[in-house]
Scaffold this motif. Structure first.
Motif, PDB file in Angstrom:
ATOM      1  N   ASN A 120       0.779  -1.200  -0.108  1.00 16.26           N
ATOM      2  CA  ASN A 120      -0.098  -0.123  -0.227  1.00 16.26           C
ATOM      3  C   ASN A 120       0.741   1.258  -0.078  1.00 16.26           C
ATOM      4  N   LEU A 121       1.973   1.039   0.734  1.00 19.76           N
ATOM      5  CA  LEU A 121       2.873   2.339   0.961  1.00 19.76           C
ATOM      6  C   LEU A 121       3.613   2.690  -0.431  1.00 19.76           C
ATOM      7  N   ILE A 122       4.040   1.767  -0.967  1.00 18.98           N
ATOM      8  CA  ILE A 122       4.803   1.996  -2.267  1.00 18.98           C
ATOM      9  C   ILE A 122       3.870   2.555  -3.467  1.00 18.98           C
ATOM     10  N   THR A 123       2.722   1.799  -3.610  1.00 21.65           N
ATOM     11  CA  THR A 123       1.698   2.080  -4.708  1.00 21.65           C
ATOM     12  C   THR A 123       0.905   3.325  -4.324  1.00 21.65           C
ATOM     13  N   SER A 124       0.791   3.705  -2.989  1.00 19.11           N
ATOM     14  CA  SER A 124      -0.024   5.008  -3.032  1.00 19.11           C
ATOM     15  C   SER A 124       1.160   6.277  -2.960  1.00 19.11           C
ATOM     16  N   THR A 125       2.280   6.108  -2.657  1.00 18.57           N
ATOM     17  CA  THR A 125       3.200   7.079  -2.646  1.00 18.57           C
ATOM     18  C   THR A 125       4.142   7.485  -3.828  1.00 18.57           C
ATOM     19  N   GLY A 126       4.115   6.270  -4.788  1.00 15.48           N
ATOM     20  CA  GLY A 126       5.205   6.470  -6.030  1.00 15.48           C
ATOM     21  C   GLY A 126       6.605   6.462  -5.657  1.00 15.48           C
ATOM     22  N   ALA A 127       6.956   5.833  -4.499  1.00 12.03           N
ATOM     23  CA  ALA A 127       8.246   5.921  -4.064  1.00 12.03           C
ATOM     24  C   ALA A 127       9.229   4.717  -4.694  1.00 12.03           C
ATOM     25  N   ASP A 128      10.443   4.804  -4.865  1.00  9.32           N
ATOM     26  CA  ASP A 128      11.169   3.698  -5.381  1.00  9.32           C
ATOM     27  C   ASP A 128      11.430   2.756  -4.348  1.00  9.32           C
ATOM     28  N   ILE A 129      11.447   3.230  -3.174  1.00  6.70           N
ATOM     29  CA  ILE A 129      11.664   2.329  -1.810  1.00  6.70           C
ATOM     30  C   ILE A 129      10.825   2.626  -0.989  1.00  6.70           C
ATOM     31  N   VAL A 130      10.127   1.464  -0.261  1.00  6.25           N
ATOM     32  CA  VAL A 130       9.558   1.552   1.040  1.00  6.25           C
ATOM     33  C   VAL A 130      10.100   0.804   1.875  1.00  6.25           C
ATOM     34  N   GLN A 131      10.212   1.093   3.273  1.00  7.60           N
ATOM     35  CA  GLN A 131      10.853   0.198   4.328  1.00  7.60           C
ATOM     36  C   GLN A 131       9.977   0.374   5.542  1.00  7.60           C
ATOM     37  N   GLY A 132       9.811  -0.931   6.333  1.00  7.35           N
ATOM     38  CA  GLY A 132       9.248  -0.773   7.442  1.00  7.35           C
ATOM     39  C   GLY A 132      10.103  -1.355   8.564  1.00  7.35           C
ATOM     40  N   ASN A 133       9.695  -1.271   9.814  1.00 10.56           N
ATOM     41  CA  ASN A 133      10.514  -1.620  10.818  1.00 10.56           C
ATOM     42  C   ASN A 133      10.589  -3.134  10.996  1.00 10.56           C
ATOM     43  N   ALA A 134      11.822  -3.456  11.312  1.00 12.98           N
ATOM     44  CA  ALA A 134      12.234  -4.758  11.700  1.00 12.98           C
ATOM     45  C   ALA A 134      12.644  -5.186  13.218  1.00 12.98           C
ATOM     46  N   LYS A 135      12.394  -6.338  13.779  1.00 14.45           N
ATOM     47  CA  LYS A 135      12.714  -6.903  14.992  1.00 14.45           C
ATOM     48  C   LYS A 135      13.574  -7.973  14.964  1.00 14.45           C
ATOM     49  N   ALA A 136      14.866  -7.967  15.649  1.00 17.51           N
ATOM     50  CA  ALA A 136      15.684  -9.357  15.749  1.00 17.51           C
ATOM     51  C   ALA A 136      15.422 -10.221  16.689  1.00 17.51           C
ATOM     52  N   PHE A 137      15.379 -11.454  16.762  1.00 20.01           N
ATOM     53  CA  PHE A 137      15.085 -12.423  17.637  1.00 20.01           C
ATOM     54  C   PHE A 137      15.880 -13.546  17.668  1.00 20.01           C
ATOM     55  N   THR A 138      16.095 -14.469  18.685  1.00 17.21           N
ATOM     56  CA  THR A 138      16.919 -15.448  18.759  1.00 17.21           C
ATOM     57  C   THR A 138      15.761 -16.573  19.452  1.00 17.21           C
ATOM     58  N   ILE A 139      15.906 -17.824  19.285  1.00 14.20           N
ATOM     59  CA  ILE A 139      15.318 -18.915  19.975  1.00 14.20           C
ATOM     60  C   ILE A 139      16.291 -19.231  21.414  1.00 14.20           C
ATOM     61  N   VAL A 140      15.393 -18.944  22.628  1.00 13.37           N
ATOM     62  CA  VAL A 140      15.873 -19.468  23.724  1.00 13.37           C
ATOM     63  C   VAL A 140      15.052 -20.334  24.372  1.00 13.37           C
ATOM     64  N   ASP A 141      15.257 -21.268  24.752  1.00 15.88           N
ATOM     65  CA  ASP A 141      14.502 -22.522  25.506  1.00 15.88           C
ATOM     66  C   ASP A 141      13.153 -22.660  24.688  1.00 15.88           C
ATOM     67  N   GLY A 142      13.211 -22.784  23.279  1.00 14.85           N
ATOM     68  CA  GLY A 142      12.272 -22.903  22.421  1.00 14.85           C
ATOM     69  C   GLY A 142      11.311 -21.915  22.184  1.00 14.85           C
ATOM     70  N   LYS A 143      11.677 -20.376  22.736  1.00 11.30           N
ATOM     71  CA  LYS A 143      10.714 -19.398  22.760  1.00 11.30           C
ATOM     72  C   LYS A 143      11.597 -18.334  22.051  1.00 11.30           C
ATOM     73  N   MET A 144      10.612 -17.313  21.315  1.00 12.81           N
ATOM     74  CA  MET A 144      11.334 -16.304  20.736  1.00 12.81           C
ATOM     75  C   MET A 144      11.685 -15.138  21.661  1.00 12.81           C
TER      76      MET A 144
END
Length: 339
Positions: A120-144
């Motif tokens: 929606n962001l790239i088609t509505s704004t006509g941008a070349d690049i759109v970026q969203g936020n990312a979160k890093a995770f690792t698995i500890v004792d089977g949980k994120m």
């Protein structure tokens, strides 16, 4: 019927996580945008992958089972000779058929509204690049685990609009955006133009950086949002295991020099006889800082995490890739830091 969005996914021995990645695609909430599953193409390259998942399925079998349950268009390519990751990414882009592209790592996970938000962001704004936020995770004792210490691994997103030279400046100088290709949708045209500037490279890690240099340089409009769209898995991949015991793995670490040398060669070739550069001085210095940072990290990795029995050979390989005098200067700098 043509597709509207291509998701480009390289696979190399990540089958243990690949099903979870595909499941996150299956679970995308597309009701908030104009896309249907059949509008989305998955371009998947099996780069000589030999892994299996917990059910014993190889890459081809995982994709086959996924395809039976979904309506995504799937373009599956198999390599029979190991290909540098940067060149695999080039092939993924050229194999795609959609005007918009999103790169996805096969061990990562998309948030349920990821595609809707970014499309929606790239088609509505006509941008070349759109970026969203990312979160890093690792698995500890089977949980994120999303501990704060991990979050520096995903870089920054600028919440707003950037245009023209401000795009590369915000990344290379101000560190307001990241070079990671994931958590972004970009136009295929921009990707192709960027790769046209990038010579063949045997770069296997830090591959996003040399490519994003040209993307940011050529882009006209960037739009970012702080909405969470992507989950980056921190406990897989080539640089996650600290102990390096074989030269093949170490060569992949050294290969990042190939990506940087591409940039240096391009900048030098484009610099006019009167010294006029295609990039500003502060962007050039920003690229140099990145260059030194990654060599610095490689020297520390050689010193602390390369097995003693291969360390001399590994040091020589680092010399071969980066230049002996340059590496020795960095080694002295690291020694001084430790005293």
């Amino acid at each position: 019927m043509s597709t509207k969005l291509s998701l480009c996914i390289p696979v190399h021995n990540t089958e243990g996580f690949f099903s979870e990645c595909l499941l996150s695609l299956q679970n995308q909430n597309l009701s908030g945008c104009s896309l249907k599953q059949s509008d989305i193409e998955l371009v998947i390259i099996n780069d000589l992958s030999t892994g299996t998942d917990s059910l014993g399925r190889d890459c081809k079998k995982i994709i086959k089972d996924f395809k039976h349950q979904n309506k995504f268009r799937i373009n599956y390519v198999v390599h029979y000779k190991k290909t540098p990751l940067l060149e695999t990414r080039r092939e993924l882009i050229l194999e795609s058929h959609s005007p918009y592209i999103m790169c996805v790592d096969s061990d990562d996970i998309l948030e349920p509204d990821c595609i809707s938000i970014l499309y929606n962001l790239i088609t509505s704004t006509g941008a070349d690049i759109v970026q969203g936020n990312a979160k890093a995770f690792t698995i500890v004792d089977g949980k994120m685990d999303f501990s704060e210490a991990l979050q520096s691994r995903v870089g920054n997103v600028f919440d707003g609009t950037l245009e023209n030279e401000k795009i590369i400046h915000s990344w290379a100088v101000e560190n307001k955006t990241s070079a990671f290709l994931w958590a972004k949708i970009m136009t295929r045209e921009l990707y192709v133009k960027a790769f046209d500037q990038l010579l063949f490279s045997d770069c296997n890690i830090i591959t996003d950086l040399p490519l994003y240099f040209f993307i940011a340089l050529l882009a006209k409009k960037y739009v970012g949002t702080n909405e969470n769209v992507y989950l980056y898995r921190n406990n897989s991949g080539i640089t996650s295991t600290p102990v390096v015991k074989d030269m093949e793995k170490w060569e992949r670490v050294c290969s990042m020099a190939s990506g940087f040398s591409n940039l240096v060669l391009w900048i030098n070739n484009k610099t006019e006889e009167d010294g006029t550069s295609p990039i500003s001085d502060d962007v050039r210095l920003g690229i140099q800082r990145m260059f030194l940072k990654h060599l610095h990290n490689s020297v520390i990795q050689l010193k602390k995490f390369v097995a003693p029995e291969i360390r001399d050979e590994a040091r020589q390989m680092l010399y071969d890739y980066w230049g002996q005098s340059f590496v020795e200067k960095m080694e002295r700098m690291v020694e001084n830091e430790e005293h």
